[in-house]
Design a protein around this motif. Sequence first.
Motif, mmCIF file in Angstrom:
data_model
loop_
_atom_site.group_PDB
_atom_site.id
_atom_site.type_symbol
_atom_site.label_atom_id
_atom_site.label_comp_id
_atom_site.label_asym_id
_atom_site.label_seq_id
_atom_site.Cartn_x
_atom_site.Cartn_y
_atom_site.Cartn_z
ATOM 1 N N ASN A 400 -1.735 -3.447 1.618
ATOM 2 C CA ASN A 400 -0.760 -2.365 1.386
ATOM 3 C C ASN A 400 -1.450 -1.033 1.124
ATOM 4 O O ASN A 400 -1.024 0.008 1.628
ATOM 5 C CB ASN A 400 0.150 -2.724 0.212
ATOM 6 C CG ASN A 400 1.135 -3.830 0.558
ATOM 7 O OD1 ASN A 400 1.472 -4.015 1.733
ATOM 8 N ND2 ASN A 400 1.586 -4.581 -0.435
ATOM 9 N N ARG A 403 -3.067 0.191 4.393
ATOM 10 C CA ARG A 403 -2.021 0.618 5.329
ATOM 11 C C ARG A 403 -1.421 1.956 4.894
ATOM 12 O O ARG A 403 -1.206 2.853 5.718
ATOM 13 C CB ARG A 403 -0.915 -0.456 5.376
ATOM 14 C CG ARG A 403 0.224 -0.147 6.361
ATOM 15 C CD ARG A 403 1.245 -1.268 6.396
ATOM 16 N NE ARG A 403 1.742 -1.607 5.070
ATOM 17 C CZ ARG A 403 2.679 -0.893 4.410
ATOM 18 N NH1 ARG A 403 3.182 0.192 4.967
ATOM 19 N NH2 ARG A 403 3.081 -1.268 3.219
ATOM 20 N N LYS A 404 -1.187 2.085 3.597
ATOM 21 C CA LYS A 404 -0.614 3.331 3.078
ATOM 22 C C LYS A 404 -1.596 4.497 3.269
ATOM 23 O O LYS A 404 -1.193 5.613 3.628
ATOM 24 C CB LYS A 404 -0.289 3.161 1.591
ATOM 25 C CG LYS A 404 0.579 4.298 1.029
ATOM 26 C CD LYS A 404 0.829 4.148 -0.465
ATOM 27 C CE LYS A 404 1.752 2.971 -0.752
ATOM 28 N NZ LYS A 404 2.079 2.890 -2.211
ATOM 29 N N ARG A 406 -3.879 4.810 5.617
ATOM 30 C CA ARG A 406 -3.884 5.174 7.032
ATOM 31 C C ARG A 406 -2.634 5.986 7.386
ATOM 32 O O ARG A 406 -2.696 6.939 8.158
ATOM 33 C CB ARG A 406 -3.942 3.905 7.882
ATOM 34 C CG ARG A 406 -5.339 3.459 8.248
ATOM 35 C CD ARG A 406 -5.957 4.433 9.249
ATOM 36 N NE ARG A 406 -7.407 4.363 9.242
ATOM 37 C CZ ARG A 406 -8.191 5.404 9.395
ATOM 38 N NH1 ARG A 406 -7.675 6.612 9.485
ATOM 39 N NH2 ARG A 406 -9.490 5.286 9.430
ATOM 40 N N SER A 407 -1.539 5.613 6.796
ATOM 41 C CA SER A 407 -0.287 6.337 7.035
ATOM 42 C C SER A 407 -0.384 7.771 6.510
ATOM 43 O O SER A 407 0.066 8.717 7.163
ATOM 44 C CB SER A 407 0.865 5.595 6.356
ATOM 45 O OG SER A 407 2.058 6.330 6.452
ATOM 46 N N TYR A 408 -0.984 7.921 5.326
ATOM 47 C CA TYR A 408 -1.154 9.258 4.745
ATOM 48 C C TYR A 408 -2.050 10.128 5.638
ATOM 49 O O TYR A 408 -1.800 11.338 5.811
ATOM 50 C CB TYR A 408 -1.766 9.167 3.347
ATOM 51 C CG TYR A 408 -0.779 8.757 2.265
ATOM 52 C CD1 TYR A 408 0.586 9.038 2.380
ATOM 53 C CD2 TYR A 408 -1.215 8.113 1.106
ATOM 54 C CE1 TYR A 408 1.485 8.677 1.382
ATOM 55 C CE2 TYR A 408 -0.326 7.751 0.098
ATOM 56 C CZ TYR A 408 1.027 8.033 0.247
ATOM 57 O OH TYR A 408 1.905 7.682 -0.739
ATOM 58 N N LYS A 410 -2.421 9.833 8.837
ATOM 59 C CA LYS A 410 -1.618 10.152 10.035
ATOM 60 C C LYS A 410 -0.663 11.293 9.764
ATOM 61 O O LYS A 410 -0.429 12.167 10.623
ATOM 62 C CB LYS A 410 -0.858 8.901 10.478
ATOM 63 C CG LYS A 410 -0.140 9.050 11.804
ATOM 64 C CD LYS A 410 0.522 7.745 12.214
ATOM 65 C CE LYS A 410 1.249 7.887 13.537
ATOM 66 N NZ LYS A 410 1.921 6.612 13.935
ATOM 67 N N HIS A 411 -0.102 11.334 8.548
ATOM 68 C CA HIS A 411 0.851 12.384 8.186
ATOM 69 C C HIS A 411 0.180 13.558 7.466
ATOM 70 O O HIS A 411 0.866 14.381 6.858
ATOM 71 C CB HIS A 411 1.964 11.797 7.311
ATOM 72 C CG HIS A 411 2.853 10.832 8.032
ATOM 73 N ND1 HIS A 411 2.605 9.465 8.047
ATOM 74 C CD2 HIS A 411 3.973 11.022 8.795
ATOM 75 C CE1 HIS A 411 3.539 8.854 8.758
ATOM 76 N NE2 HIS A 411 4.378 9.783 9.239
ATOM 77 N N LYS A 413 -1.500 13.870 4.753
ATOM 78 C CA LYS A 413 -1.400 13.955 3.287
ATOM 79 C C LYS A 413 -2.773 13.562 2.706
ATOM 80 O O LYS A 413 -2.950 12.502 2.115
ATOM 81 C CB LYS A 413 -0.307 13.022 2.771
ATOM 82 C CG LYS A 413 1.086 13.390 3.237
ATOM 83 C CD LYS A 413 2.114 12.406 2.667
ATOM 84 C CE LYS A 413 3.534 12.771 3.107
ATOM 85 N NZ LYS A 413 4.539 11.807 2.567
ATOM 86 N N VAL A 417 -4.521 10.576 0.132
ATOM 87 C CA VAL A 417 -5.498 9.598 0.643
ATOM 88 C C VAL A 417 -6.674 9.467 -0.329
ATOM 89 O O VAL A 417 -7.089 8.362 -0.694
ATOM 90 C CB VAL A 417 -6.017 10.014 2.040
ATOM 91 C CG1 VAL A 417 -7.128 9.073 2.491
ATOM 92 C CG2 VAL A 417 -4.889 10.034 3.047
#
Length: 931
Positions: A400, A403-404, A406-408, A410-411, A413, A417
């Motif tokens: 989790n 994954r979070k 990597r998402s940050y 991508k966006h 943020k 990170v």
Amino acid sequence: MLLFFTLGLLIHFVFFASIFDIYFTSPLVHGMTPQFTPLPPPARRLVLFVADGLRADALYELDENGNSRAPFIRNIIMHEGSWGISHTRVPTESRPGHVALIAGFYEDVSAVAKGWKENPVEFDSLFNESKYTWSWGSPDILPMFAKGASGDHVYTYSYDAKREDFGAQDATKLDTWVFDNVKDFFHHARNNQSLFSKINEEKIVFFLHLLGIDTNGHAHRPSSRDYKDNIKKVDDGVKEIVSMFNHFYGNDGKTTFIFTSDHGMTDWGSHGAGHPSETLTPLVTWGAGIKYPQRVSAQQFDDAFLKEWRLENWKRLDVNQADIAPLMTSLIGVPFPLNSVGILPVDYLNNTDLFKAESMFTNAVQILEQFKVKMTQKKEVTLPFLFTPFKLLSDSKQFNILRKARSYIKHRKFDEVVSLCKELIHLALKGLSYYHTYDRFFLGVNVVIGFVGWISYASLLIIKSHSNLLKGVSKEVKKPSHLLPCSFVAIGILVAFFLLIQACPWTYYVYGLLPLPIWYAVLREFQVIQDLVVSVLTYPLSHFVGYLLAFTLGIEVLVLSFFYRYMLTAGLTAFAAWPFLTRLWTRAKMTSLSWTFFSLLLAVFPLMPVVGRKPDISLVMGAGLLVLLLSLCVVTSLMKRKDSFIKEELLVHLLQVLSTVLSMYVVYSTQSSLLRKQGLPLMNQIISWATLASSLVVPLLSSPVLFQRLFSILLSLMSTYLLLSTGYEALFPLVLSCLMFVWINIEQETLQQSGVCCKQKLTSIQFSYNTDITQFRQLYLDDIRRAFFLVFFLVTAFFGTGNIASIISFDLASVYCFLTVFSPFMMGALMMWKILIPFVLVMCAFEAVQLTTQLSSKSLFLIVLVISDIMALHFFFLVKDYGSWLDIGTSISHYVIVMSMTIFLVFLNGLAQLLTTKKLRLCGKPKSHFM
């Protein structure tokens, strides 16, 4: 009994070694995948300057005129780069410091003990991950990184080890050699196409190890002009090297410079412990990828350094020493060292937020890889129903967080990170520690059970074989049952099978099975235990409780003296009052007054500063003169004697007097030579080693009469001790020996007072190798006090002039009469002998006490062993792995010291017997001596 002591020695070696399996195992794991930031790095090359032994305050502070000792470095701080304090860990020594800087992890103590220059364990490092590394400096540091690297891409250039001379004319030449060789290297590269192409590659490192500051600090102290001038020389050298790099690479802006230190140094010129002057080191960075100076109006730190250094307006960025390794790897784009536990200090980076986020993510994954490998290894060797995973970082939580993150990214943020990755790193490091210490409780419980069993067995042996405590108790001999041995064999098989199916190391079998034979031996004496209980129940309760409280108080005073030296003063003051609380004062006034005087005189030493902080050669000379005065009195008394041994004994004493005079001369002339920076004179060195070699032989030529032999031992050992002294500690063995002689006398008085035996004149008592066993008596309650006195005097001999639980007590100046060229093991051995000399004096006095009180050395030694083991068990429970690194290191050191003391007691007891009972003659056959 010999078998008992042999087994006891082996058991104590196991208990001693257990601390290394419990607390000092290597933290390294293997099998991780290299991780690197997937973005172009800001630098093509990195230059690392390590000024060995440089304190942070010595670099950053201004001198008495308000000027900086390192104007170039200070200009960097104000106009070009970032700066801060690098916090090191104990032990603050060169090897672990460099490993933390370059490999990113904190090396365990056992690795340091296995080899200074070699790699006892494989580890990855910045140098190994680089394309090429060139290094210049000390032969003590460079080889371990070259030999630990895979392939042939780490090049080292070292000067001869003999250059590391603390008595040399100018230690700054060590740094000048490095700077000159770097310049010659680049000059040569212009004419060597192969080398030229290599140094123009990317992902390369240049390492300059500068030892001059450390050498001058040891030799002259950090407050000296030599130390401070060396900082200026280093600053000038760094300025020249930076200018040369910029010129050579055409100011391409692709070079990163990092200036730091491996450790600091105390005011008295030593390092190794956790004093702030040792753990606070400078960190200055500039060049490609490094953030420019940041002006701030206010900063919050727990110290007042910013104001003292007049740097309150330039942002200070503190790091842990291991954090520097991931900083360097991210700057040149090489994989993070596989075993690194450093956290990337992103505040130092002058790059895009994306680069910082990706670098931090890579750092988190690299540390998480170690956690996963460690967990897998532990899971494979633990039964499924016994395995307890680290709950704060389960597989789902790892997934989790990653994954979070990597998402940050991508966006975009990026701050989130960095924050999330730091959280993951802290959890992974906690998990690493959890699995690293997974078996600690199991091992600790086994060691404690073994300890308690051994203490119980030794106590039962004393009561059964050496005392009259069970004299009035009926002794019914019962037929031994087969149930007990069968039960212990069954338990042993179960324990062995349990360890086997978990694929435990062989040492676990030792710790798991050792308590079984010990407790079997204890329970075999069940009848003795029953009789003891009956005997104790018939004893007045108030007396029993009183003696128990007194014994407990004595043990606690001994334990507290390891932490607070003044507790020794309190104990010696209580000793001084002892004759006045008994009838000794009325029977032997002169002996009682002498005991009180020397006890109070010895009590002054624990209140003095730790040895080495305030050297004073005049006190060493004064101690030598007192020894000569005492020798004159003894020689005069020998001259009045009229027997056949007068010539030989006079010759021996005159040799020892000459040795003392030579020692005083060597100390004085060596000190003068070193002050003139002319090094250690060869003749002084020869005399010093000859004195040391003869110190254990000459006493064997003296008369075996108790007083004369003890005095001869004192003279010989004092000659060596003077050579190893730098100040007031030279007086310590002399005062201690005087008290020991009075102790021998006063123990005779106490024995006569109790009516156990008649008093003999000390001049009529001789040490004898073959003692008449029929003269030995059984132990009495007062013999526990005698044993306690011995342990207290041994602890006083250990800590009277310093706290050796910390390496800062060691002063390298102590060995300058023997050698000045850096040799860690030889210097360590000499300093250890200095510590053991008072120990030997006490043990020789103990031999005399046993002889004069007609006690078997085995019986009294058993009591001493029990007291020492109770102390060791006490310190085992005090060992901690939390709090400050100084607290952790000190707690472990205390246990190691008290266990070493117990083991050394056996060997020193043998040495004391040899020194006191063996007789050599200069010529002819030995003649018989009669009392």
